[in-house]
Design an enzyme around this catalytic site. Structure first.
Site, PDB file in Angstrom:
ATOM      1  N   ASN A 167     -20.351   2.957  39.626  1.00  0.00           N
ATOM      2  CA  ASN A 167     -19.915   2.947  40.272  1.00  0.00           C
ATOM      3  C   ASN A 167     -19.939   3.651  42.129  1.00  0.00           C
ATOM      4  O   ASN A 167     -19.755   4.601  42.245  1.00  0.00           O
ATOM      5  CB  ASN A 167     -18.284   2.878  40.124  1.00  0.00           C
ATOM      6  CG  ASN A 167     -17.240   2.398  41.236  1.00  0.00           C
ATOM      7  OD1 ASN A 167     -17.771   2.317  42.055  1.00  0.00           O
ATOM      8  ND2 ASN A 167     -15.987   3.160  40.486  1.00  0.00           N
ATOM      9  N   TRP A 168     -20.657   2.301  43.419  1.00  0.00           N
ATOM     10  CA  TRP A 168     -20.768   3.447  44.667  1.00  0.00           C
ATOM     11  C   TRP A 168     -19.761   3.496  45.168  1.00  0.00           C
ATOM     12  O   TRP A 168     -19.692   4.479  46.421  1.00  0.00           O
ATOM     13  CB  TRP A 168     -21.764   2.747  45.114  1.00  0.00           C
ATOM     14  CG  TRP A 168     -23.119   1.972  43.864  1.00  0.00           C
ATOM     15  CD1 TRP A 168     -23.986   2.981  43.344  1.00  0.00           C
ATOM     16  CD2 TRP A 168     -24.212   1.307  44.679  1.00  0.00           C
ATOM     17  NE1 TRP A 168     -24.771   2.211  43.063  1.00  0.00           N
ATOM     18  CE2 TRP A 168     -25.236   1.445  43.786  1.00  0.00           C
ATOM     19  CE3 TRP A 168     -24.467   1.312  46.228  1.00  0.00           C
ATOM     20  CZ2 TRP A 168     -26.890   1.261  44.432  1.00  0.00           C
ATOM     21  CZ3 TRP A 168     -25.891   0.462  46.611  1.00  0.00           C
ATOM     22  CH2 TRP A 168     -27.125   0.513  45.540  1.00  0.00           C
ATOM     23  N   LYS A 169     -18.121   3.607  44.601  1.00  0.00           N
ATOM     24  CA  LYS A 169     -17.418   3.698  45.530  1.00  0.00           C
ATOM     25  C   LYS A 169     -17.407   3.218  47.410  1.00  0.00           C
ATOM     26  O   LYS A 169     -18.142   2.085  47.040  1.00  0.00           O
ATOM     27  CB  LYS A 169     -16.734   5.053  45.155  1.00  0.00           C
ATOM     28  CG  LYS A 169     -16.798   4.972  43.401  1.00  0.00           C
ATOM     29  CD  LYS A 169     -15.779   6.384  43.334  1.00  0.00           C
ATOM     30  CE  LYS A 169     -15.434   6.670  41.839  1.00  0.00           C
ATOM     31  NZ  LYS A 169     -14.932   7.628  41.757  1.00  0.00           N
ATOM     32  N   HIS A 217      -9.564   0.032  38.005  1.00  0.00           N
ATOM     33  CA  HIS A 217      -9.842   1.785  38.782  1.00  0.00           C
ATOM     34  C   HIS A 217      -8.759   2.591  38.651  1.00  0.00           C
ATOM     35  O   HIS A 217      -7.992   2.277  39.538  1.00  0.00           O
ATOM     36  CB  HIS A 217     -11.310   1.947  39.257  1.00  0.00           C
ATOM     37  CG  HIS A 217     -11.966   3.315  39.766  1.00  0.00           C
ATOM     38  ND1 HIS A 217     -11.471   3.970  40.272  1.00  0.00           N
ATOM     39  CD2 HIS A 217     -13.170   3.689  39.056  1.00  0.00           C
ATOM     40  CE1 HIS A 217     -12.198   5.074  40.504  1.00  0.00           C
ATOM     41  NE2 HIS A 217     -13.425   4.871  39.172  1.00  0.00           N
ATOM     42  N   GLU A 224      -8.362   4.687  40.871  1.00  0.00           N
ATOM     43  CA  GLU A 224      -8.036   4.748  42.217  1.00  0.00           C
ATOM     44  C   GLU A 224      -7.347   3.663  43.425  1.00  0.00           C
ATOM     45  O   GLU A 224      -6.727   4.001  44.345  1.00  0.00           O
ATOM     46  CB  GLU A 224      -9.455   5.260  43.319  1.00  0.00           C
ATOM     47  CG  GLU A 224     -10.448   6.630  42.876  1.00  0.00           C
ATOM     48  CD  GLU A 224     -12.122   6.338  42.986  1.00  0.00           C
ATOM     49  OE1 GLU A 224     -12.393   5.414  43.213  1.00  0.00           O
ATOM     50  OE2 GLU A 224     -12.390   7.674  42.616  1.00  0.00           O
ATOM     51  N   GLU A 244     -11.848   6.615  31.469  1.00  0.00           N
ATOM     52  CA  GLU A 244     -11.772   7.272  32.685  1.00  0.00           C
ATOM     53  C   GLU A 244     -10.905   7.850  32.825  1.00  0.00           C
ATOM     54  O   GLU A 244      -9.406   7.694  33.395  1.00  0.00           O
ATOM     55  CB  GLU A 244     -12.384   6.745  33.684  1.00  0.00           C
ATOM     56  CG  GLU A 244     -13.170   6.004  34.303  1.00  0.00           C
ATOM     57  CD  GLU A 244     -14.170   5.413  35.391  1.00  0.00           C
ATOM     58  OE1 GLU A 244     -15.194   5.631  35.486  1.00  0.00           O
ATOM     59  OE2 GLU A 244     -13.582   5.156  36.580  1.00  0.00           O
ATOM     60  N   GLY A 271     -14.520  12.516  39.415  1.00  0.00           N
ATOM     61  CA  GLY A 271     -15.042  13.246  40.901  1.00  0.00           C
ATOM     62  C   GLY A 271     -15.058  15.340  40.832  1.00  0.00           C
ATOM     63  O   GLY A 271     -15.426  15.674  42.042  1.00  0.00           O
ATOM     64  N   SER A 275     -17.106  13.058  36.049  1.00  0.00           N
ATOM     65  CA  SER A 275     -18.245  13.511  36.192  1.00  0.00           C
ATOM     66  C   SER A 275     -19.984  13.624  34.756  1.00  0.00           C
ATOM     67  O   SER A 275     -19.905  14.425  34.793  1.00  0.00           O
ATOM     68  CB  SER A 275     -18.120  14.925  35.842  1.00  0.00           C
ATOM     69  OG  SER A 275     -17.066  15.013  36.972  1.00  0.00           O
ATOM     70  N   GLY A 332     -20.423   7.620  39.133  1.00  0.00           N
ATOM     71  CA  GLY A 332     -19.784   7.562  40.110  1.00  0.00           C
ATOM     72  C   GLY A 332     -20.433   8.838  41.472  1.00  0.00           C
ATOM     73  O   GLY A 332     -21.472   7.948  41.563  1.00  0.00           O
ATOM     74  N   GLY A 333     -20.075   9.610  41.455  1.00  0.00           N
ATOM     75  CA  GLY A 333     -21.254  10.718  41.614  1.00  0.00           C
ATOM     76  C   GLY A 333     -22.563  10.115  42.032  1.00  0.00           C
ATOM     77  O   GLY A 333     -23.909  10.300  42.658  1.00  0.00           O
TER      78      GLY A 333
HETATM   79  P1  13P Z   1     -17.822  10.423  39.784  1.00  0.00           P
HETATM   80  O1  13P Z   1     -18.980   9.880  38.069  1.00  0.00           O
HETATM   81  O2  13P Z   1     -18.250  10.662  40.210  1.00  0.00           O
HETATM   82  O3  13P Z   1     -16.378  11.622  38.179  1.00  0.00           O
HETATM   83  O4  13P Z   1     -16.702   8.963  38.909  1.00  0.00           O
HETATM   84  C1  13P Z   1     -16.342   8.173  37.944  1.00  0.00           C
HETATM   85  C2  13P Z   1     -15.977   7.279  38.411  1.00  0.00           C
HETATM   86  O5  13P Z   1     -14.912   6.744  39.068  1.00  0.00           O
HETATM   87  C3  13P Z   1     -16.912   6.265  37.752  1.00  0.00           C
HETATM   88  O6  13P Z   1     -15.524   4.574  38.336  1.00  0.00           O
END
Ligand code: 13P
Length: 259
Positions: free
Chosen positions: A13-15, A99, A101, A171, A177, A217, A238-239
């Site tokens: 997920n590149w956000k 998600h 967020e 998640e 994050g 993470s 994510g990251g």
């Molecule tokens: P991180 O891997 O940056 O913690 O993000 C997880 C995430 O929200 C994937 O959708």
């Protein structure tokens, strides 16, 4: 592989990162580092504006394309929104829905997310339904209740025949994050509870086929232990999905376990 009937799925997920040009560079790096591994499913989810160019960059590979959101309506006066059909026309196969967020920052509730899940399935898109508890909810021992309710409401009206097209991502909000990962045991406990709810909804046989990803993470260092858990069938990253080396490192950890 401990979860023998399910193929691992690693989704990035590149956000809100990477423009179309940067997205192609990252996708090309992933393609070249990944080679032609097929024992693990791989999906990349760039922002809408990079879907087309990234789709072309991965078209000769086994990597699939996902969106980070989707509107449940077919078309019309929904300024700024994108429909399932628009995504399909760019060869998108998966859609991250609900998600945390989007739930927290854009006030999406379970009923709206459920509409998206149903619209995605009706349009041959595989929903990646995200669920997870906040730190406060975990500390007050509400994790299983919260996550179970999110699953029940998110999947309302989904038939058994659609079970194989559903992906769930657990998640924990406090792990996203933050560098804080759920321990493999903590994650496994929630994944097992999710599978129990799925078997109530879809029957045990179908529930056994649903992939439940862990997100929060995840990185190459902690992926092997998490992915070795019996009900952890992949990761939503994510990251660590923003650099080819770390993303491919997680895919390699899954491939190793898949044998
Ligand atoms: P991180 O891997 O940056 O913690 O993000 C997880 C995430 O929200 C994937 O959708």
């Amino acid at each position: 592989m401990s979860n023998s009937s399910r193929k691992y799925l690693i989704a990035g997920n590149w956000k809100m990162n990477k423009n179309a040009t940067e997205g192609v560079e990252l996708a090309e790096d992933i393609v070249s580092q990944l080679g032609s591994k097929t024992s693990v499913g791989v999906v990349v989810c760039p922002p809408y504006t990079a879907l087309e160019s990234v789709g072309k960059a991965i078209s000769e590979s086994n990597i699939q394309l996902g969106s980070q959101n989707m509107n449940p309506e077919a078309s019309g006066a929904y300024t700024g929104e994108i429909s399932a059909e628009m995504l399909r026309s760019l060869f998108v196969t998966h859609a991250i829905l609900g998600h945390s967020e989007r739930r927290a920052l854009f006030h999406e509730n379970d009923a709206f997310i459920n509409k998206k899940v149903l619209a995605a399935l009706a349009n041959n898109l595989r929903p990646i339904l995200c669920v997870g508890e906040t730190l406060e909810e975990r500390e007050s021992n509400k994790t299983i209740d919260i996550v179970s309710a999110q699953i029940r409401k998110g999947l309302e009206g989904v038939g058994e025949d659609q079970a194989e097209n559903i992906v769930v991502a657990y998640e924990p909000v406090w792990a996203i994050g933050t560098g804080k990962t759920a321990t493999p045991e903590m994650a496994q406990e929630v994944h097992a509870a999710i599978r129990k709810v799925l078997s109530e909804l879809l029957g045990e046989e179908k529930a056994d086929k649903v992939r439940i990803l862990y997100g929060g993470s995840m990185k190459p260092e902690n992926a092997p232990e998490l992915l070795a858990q019996p009900d952890i069938d992949g990761g939503l990253i994510g990251g660590a999905a923003l650099t080819a080396r770390s993303f491919v490192g997680i895919v390699e950890a899954a491939a190793e376990l898949a044998g």
